[in-house]
Design a protein around this motif. Structure first.
Motif, PDB file in Angstrom:
ATOM      1  N   ASP A 153     -12.183  -9.454  21.127  1.00 40.91           N
ATOM      2  CA  ASP A 153     -11.389  -8.924  20.022  1.00 40.91           C
ATOM      3  C   ASP A 153     -10.318  -9.934  19.615  1.00 40.91           C
ATOM      4  OD1 ASP A 153     -10.511  -6.828  18.203  1.00 40.91           O
ATOM      5  OD2 ASP A 153      -8.813  -6.541  19.543  1.00 40.91           O
ATOM      6  N   ASN A 154      -9.671 -10.522  20.592  1.00 45.01           N
ATOM      7  CA  ASN A 154      -8.655 -11.529  20.302  1.00 45.01           C
ATOM      8  C   ASN A 154      -9.279 -12.773  19.668  1.00 45.01           C
ATOM      9  OD1 ASN A 154      -5.815 -12.645  20.681  1.00 45.01           O
ATOM     10  ND2 ASN A 154      -7.004 -14.143  21.832  1.00 45.01           N
ATOM     11  N   ALA A 155     -10.420 -13.226  20.225  1.00 47.48           N
ATOM     12  CA  ALA A 155     -11.094 -14.400  19.655  1.00 47.48           C
ATOM     13  C   ALA A 155     -11.486 -14.135  18.208  1.00 47.48           C
ATOM     14  CB  ALA A 155     -12.325 -14.750  20.492  1.00 47.48           C
ATOM     15  N   TYR A 156     -11.988 -12.952  17.927  1.00 44.80           N
ATOM     16  CA  TYR A 156     -12.393 -12.599  16.563  1.00 44.80           C
ATOM     17  C   TYR A 156     -11.180 -12.562  15.630  1.00 44.80           C
ATOM     18  CZ  TYR A 156     -14.344  -9.913  12.692  1.00 44.80           C
ATOM     19  OH  TYR A 156     -14.739  -9.496  11.447  1.00 44.80           O
ATOM     20  N   ARG A 157     -10.105 -11.940  16.090  1.00 42.22           N
ATOM     21  CA  ARG A 157      -8.912 -11.804  15.245  1.00 42.22           C
ATOM     22  C   ARG A 157      -8.249 -13.143  14.959  1.00 42.22           C
ATOM     23  NH1 ARG A 157      -6.937  -6.481  14.902  1.00 42.22           N
ATOM     24  NH2 ARG A 157      -8.085  -5.002  16.203  1.00 42.22           N
ATOM     25  N   THR A 158      -8.383 -14.102  15.890  1.00 42.49           N
ATOM     26  CA  THR A 158      -7.751 -15.407  15.696  1.00 42.49           C
ATOM     27  C   THR A 158      -8.651 -16.378  14.935  1.00 42.49           C
ATOM     28  OG1 THR A 158      -8.458 -16.038  17.930  1.00 42.49           O
ATOM     29  CG2 THR A 158      -6.211 -15.206  17.669  1.00 42.49           C
ATOM     30  N   GLY A 159      -9.824 -15.900  14.511  1.00 46.92           N
ATOM     31  CA  GLY A 159     -10.665 -16.702  13.631  1.00 46.92           C
ATOM     32  C   GLY A 159     -11.651 -17.624  14.307  1.00 46.92           C
ATOM     33  N   VAL A 160     -11.865 -17.464  15.602  1.00 44.55           N
ATOM     34  CA  VAL A 160     -12.852 -18.290  16.306  1.00 44.55           C
ATOM     35  C   VAL A 160     -14.243 -17.983  15.743  1.00 44.55           C
ATOM     36  CG1 VAL A 160     -13.949 -18.751  18.527  1.00 44.55           C
ATOM     37  CG2 VAL A 160     -11.470 -18.404  18.401  1.00 44.55           C
ATOM     38  N   LYS A 161     -14.996 -19.033  15.394  1.00 43.23           N
ATOM     39  CA  LYS A 161     -16.337 -18.864  14.846  1.00 43.23           C
ATOM     40  C   LYS A 161     -17.369 -19.269  15.895  1.00 43.23           C
ATOM     41  CE  LYS A 161     -14.852 -17.706  10.722  1.00 43.23           C
ATOM     42  NZ  LYS A 161     -14.999 -16.314  10.232  1.00 43.23           N
ATOM     43  N   SER A 162     -18.202 -18.323  16.285  1.00 41.35           N
ATOM     44  CA  SER A 162     -19.258 -18.581  17.255  1.00 41.35           C
ATOM     45  C   SER A 162     -20.271 -17.461  17.156  1.00 41.35           C
ATOM     46  CB  SER A 162     -18.697 -18.655  18.675  1.00 41.35           C
ATOM     47  OG  SER A 162     -18.400 -17.355  19.161  1.00 41.35           O
ATOM     48  N   PRO A 163     -21.473 -17.644  17.739  1.00 42.66           N
ATOM     49  CA  PRO A 163     -22.420 -16.522  17.769  1.00 42.66           C
ATOM     50  C   PRO A 163     -21.841 -15.289  18.466  1.00 42.66           C
ATOM     51  CG  PRO A 163     -23.528 -18.568  18.345  1.00 42.66           C
ATOM     52  CD  PRO A 163     -22.055 -18.867  18.302  1.00 42.66           C
ATOM     53  N   HIS A 164     -20.914 -15.517  19.402  1.00 39.65           N
ATOM     54  CA  HIS A 164     -20.348 -14.392  20.147  1.00 39.65           C
ATOM     55  C   HIS A 164     -19.375 -13.580  19.293  1.00 39.65           C
ATOM     56  CE1 HIS A 164     -22.381 -16.389  23.297  1.00 39.65           C
ATOM     57  NE2 HIS A 164     -21.472 -17.312  23.490  1.00 39.65           N
ATOM     58  N   THR A 165     -18.564 -14.257  18.469  1.00 39.90           N
ATOM     59  CA  THR A 165     -17.676 -13.507  17.583  1.00 39.90           C
ATOM     60  C   THR A 165     -18.461 -12.861  16.447  1.00 39.90           C
ATOM     61  OG1 THR A 165     -17.107 -15.568  16.422  1.00 39.90           O
ATOM     62  CG2 THR A 165     -15.587 -14.810  18.134  1.00 39.90           C
ATOM     63  N   GLN A 166     -19.548 -13.505  16.018  1.00 41.66           N
ATOM     64  CA  GLN A 166     -20.435 -12.856  15.051  1.00 41.66           C
ATOM     65  C   GLN A 166     -21.018 -11.582  15.652  1.00 41.66           C
ATOM     66  OE1 GLN A 166     -22.953 -16.342  14.284  1.00 41.66           O
ATOM     67  NE2 GLN A 166     -22.400 -16.193  12.127  1.00 41.66           N
ATOM     68  N   ALA A 167     -21.430 -11.667  16.917  1.00 40.78           N
ATOM     69  CA  ALA A 167     -21.978 -10.495  17.601  1.00 40.78           C
ATOM     70  C   ALA A 167     -20.907  -9.419  17.770  1.00 40.78           C
ATOM     71  CB  ALA A 167     -22.548 -10.893  18.958  1.00 40.78           C
ATOM     72  N   PHE A 168     -19.678  -9.831  18.012  1.00 36.92           N
ATOM     73  CA  PHE A 168     -18.599  -8.853  18.130  1.00 36.92           C
ATOM     74  C   PHE A 168     -18.461  -8.078  16.818  1.00 36.92           C
ATOM     75  CE2 PHE A 168     -14.194  -7.379  18.159  1.00 36.92           C
ATOM     76  CZ  PHE A 168     -14.114  -6.798  19.422  1.00 36.92           C
ATOM     77  N   GLU A 169     -18.574  -8.791  15.717  1.00 37.24           N
ATOM     78  CA  GLU A 169     -18.433  -8.163  14.403  1.00 37.24           C
ATOM     79  C   GLU A 169     -19.588  -7.212  14.075  1.00 37.24           C
ATOM     80  OE1 GLU A 169     -17.011  -9.785  10.150  1.00 37.24           O
ATOM     81  OE2 GLU A 169     -18.921 -10.656  10.816  1.00 37.24           O
ATOM     82  N   ASP A 170     -20.824  -7.632  14.364  1.00 40.64           N
ATOM     83  CA  ASP A 170     -21.961  -6.820  13.909  1.00 40.64           C
ATOM     84  C   ASP A 170     -22.556  -5.912  14.985  1.00 40.64           C
ATOM     85  OD1 ASP A 170     -23.895  -8.454  15.396  1.00 40.64           O
ATOM     86  OD2 ASP A 170     -23.888  -9.888  13.746  1.00 40.64           O
ATOM     87  N   SER A 171     -22.194  -6.131  16.264  1.00 43.95           N
ATOM     88  CA  SER A 171     -22.839  -5.368  17.335  1.00 43.95           C
ATOM     89  C   SER A 171     -21.870  -4.648  18.263  1.00 43.95           C
ATOM     90  CB  SER A 171     -23.723  -6.302  18.167  1.00 43.95           C
ATOM     91  OG  SER A 171     -24.695  -6.939  17.363  1.00 43.95           O
ATOM     92  N   VAL A 172     -20.570  -4.928  18.130  1.00 42.84           N
ATOM     93  CA  VAL A 172     -19.574  -4.284  18.994  1.00 42.84           C
ATOM     94  C   VAL A 172     -18.571  -3.470  18.171  1.00 42.84           C
ATOM     95  CG1 VAL A 172     -17.770  -4.643  20.720  1.00 42.84           C
ATOM     96  CG2 VAL A 172     -19.845  -6.058  20.767  1.00 42.84           C
ATOM     97  N   GLN A 173     -17.993  -4.093  17.166  1.00 42.37           N
ATOM     98  CA  GLN A 173     -17.020  -3.354  16.341  1.00 42.37           C
ATOM     99  C   GLN A 173     -17.583  -2.069  15.733  1.00 42.37           C
ATOM    100  OE1 GLN A 173     -15.472  -6.298  13.566  1.00 42.37           O
ATOM    101  NE2 GLN A 173     -13.552  -6.391  14.717  1.00 42.37           N
ATOM    102  N   PRO A 174     -18.840  -2.075  15.258  1.00 42.75           N
ATOM    103  CA  PRO A 174     -19.362  -0.808  14.712  1.00 42.75           C
ATOM    104  C   PRO A 174     -19.440   0.308  15.750  1.00 42.75           C
ATOM    105  CG  PRO A 174     -20.677  -2.669  13.940  1.00 42.75           C
ATOM    106  CD  PRO A 174     -19.765  -3.199  15.004  1.00 42.75           C
ATOM    107  N   ILE A 175     -19.618  -0.070  17.007  1.00 39.15           N
ATOM    108  CA  ILE A 175     -19.644   0.930  18.081  1.00 39.15           C
ATOM    109  C   ILE A 175     -18.251   1.517  18.294  1.00 39.15           C
ATOM    110  CG2 ILE A 175     -20.180   1.328  20.510  1.00 39.15           C
ATOM    111  CD1 ILE A 175     -22.594   0.617  18.645  1.00 39.15           C
ATOM    112  N   GLU A 176     -17.254   0.667  18.246  1.00 42.12           N
ATOM    113  CA  GLU A 176     -15.877   1.127  18.388  1.00 42.12           C
ATOM    114  C   GLU A 176     -15.487   2.020  17.206  1.00 42.12           C
ATOM    115  OE1 GLU A 176     -11.937   1.540  19.820  1.00 42.12           O
ATOM    116  OE2 GLU A 176     -13.803   0.996  20.789  1.00 42.12           O
ATOM    117  N   ARG A 177     -15.871   1.600  15.993  1.00 39.30           N
ATOM    118  CA  ARG A 177     -15.531   2.417  14.817  1.00 39.30           C
ATOM    119  C   ARG A 177     -16.199   3.796  14.860  1.00 39.30           C
ATOM    120  NH1 ARG A 177     -15.933  -2.643  12.002  1.00 39.30           N
ATOM    121  NH2 ARG A 177     -18.098  -2.182  11.401  1.00 39.30           N
ATOM    122  N   ALA A 178     -17.392   3.833  15.447  1.00 37.18           N
ATOM    123  CA  ALA A 178     -18.103   5.113  15.570  1.00 37.18           C
ATOM    124  C   ALA A 178     -17.588   5.960  16.729  1.00 37.18           C
ATOM    125  CB  ALA A 178     -19.598   4.846  15.745  1.00 37.18           C
ATOM    126  N   LYS A 179     -16.579   5.448  17.433  1.00 40.23           N
ATOM    127  CA  LYS A 179     -15.979   6.129  18.585  1.00 40.23           C
ATOM    128  C   LYS A 179     -16.996   6.392  19.696  1.00 40.23           C
ATOM    129  CE  LYS A 179     -12.414   8.300  15.726  1.00 40.23           C
ATOM    130  NZ  LYS A 179     -11.476   7.191  15.983  1.00 40.23           N
TER     131      LYS A 179
END
Length: 293
Positions: A153-179
């Protein structure tokens, strides 16, 4: 072997991809020519190609405990933007039909447990529908390390670009938003007989998942042990390890603890037949003994 029983638990391996992944010495930067030759000679067939490429599998494990249906790690996923990993960019795989063939419907999964949050372990957390990433398993709670989540979450918020932050955006954050995300500590126990154990190093919050039923034990090792090369040479960290020294310590300790114990490994990337135990190796290090059903 695609399935195994550990006590009263039934475990099914669901394959997304199985293919040569990377040259051994690129993935293991400290692997010498002599070490590679030793591994090509000693390791079971199907581990390293003649050209020195690592044979690897990308798969999930379904565990039916009698109480719950649990999915451990979710591979790469379809339609994911992974331009830095061209072989995995916008995949179209048959993972969901393979899951159906394992007699599992998405709505039947009670828990998804993520050993860590790298792109090739969270991909099927979500699927794309009308341009939106949605949880693939609508009734599941997704168990993730809080340490791991906070790091990415911190890496994503600070703008780090990697396959892992891309995965955080498309495969982890939606899970958090869905509670549906449950962020846990290193002493978390899902049910009697299934609990996590910290093995930090590959990532800051990596854990393995222990199982115990009717006197038998198993462990989902994720990327703590990527390949059988690391059994022959436990000190061998990978180019994918976030902290190579910490990964070396946690991996070596885990291997030494499991060696000779009869504990069945459910490793994240070992190709078919995958399931096995760690045994002493007369010529040095340790070796893998495939499980018999």
């Amino acid at each position: 072997m695609s399935d195994i029983n550990i006590g009263n638990y039934f475990i099914k391996r669901v394959i997304e991809l199985e293919k040569p992944f990377s040259h051994a010495q690129k993935f293991f930067p400290d692997l010498t020519d002599e070490m590679l030759a030793t591994c090509q000679r000693e390791l079971p067939k199907g581990q390293i190609t003649a050209a020195g490429e690592l044979e690897m599998s990308f798969h999930a494990f379904v565990v039916k405990t009698g109480k719950h249906v649990i999915l451990f790690d979710t591979c790469c996923g379809n339609d994911k933007e992974r331009p830095e990993r061209p072989a995995f960019h916008k995949l179209k795989t048959n993972f969901m039909p393979a899951l159906a063939a394992a007699n599992v419907k998405p709505e039947e999964v009670d828990f998804v447990m993520c050993t860590h949050l790298h792109w090739d372990h969270v991909g099927w957390n979500t699927y794309l529908e009308d341009g939106t990433w949605k949880p693939t398993f609508p009734n599941a709670k997704y168990i993730m390390s809080k340490t791991e989540y906070d790091f990415w979450d911190n890496a994503y918020r600070t703008g780090v670009k990697s396959p892992h932050t891309q995965a955080f955006e498309d495969s982890v954050q939606p899970i958090e938003r869905a509670k549906q995300a449950v962020l846990v500590s290193d002493d978390y126990e899902l049910e009697n007989g299934i609990w996590v154990e910290p093995c930090h190093g590959h990532t800051p919050g990596t854990f393995v998942i222990n199982m115990q039923s009717n006197g038998q034990r198993g462990v989902v090792t994720g990327d703590v042990i990527h390949h059988q090369i690391q059994l022959r040479y436990p000190s061998m960290s990978t180019s994918a390890d976030d902290d190579k020294d910490a990964a070396r310590v946690s991996r070596t300790a885990l291997i030494e603890k499991l060696a000779g114990s009869g504990t069945i490994l459910l490793p994240g990337h070992f190709p078919t037949p995958t399931f096995g135990t760690i045994e002493d190796n007369a010529t040095g290090g340790f070796k893998y003994k495939y499980a018999e059903k």
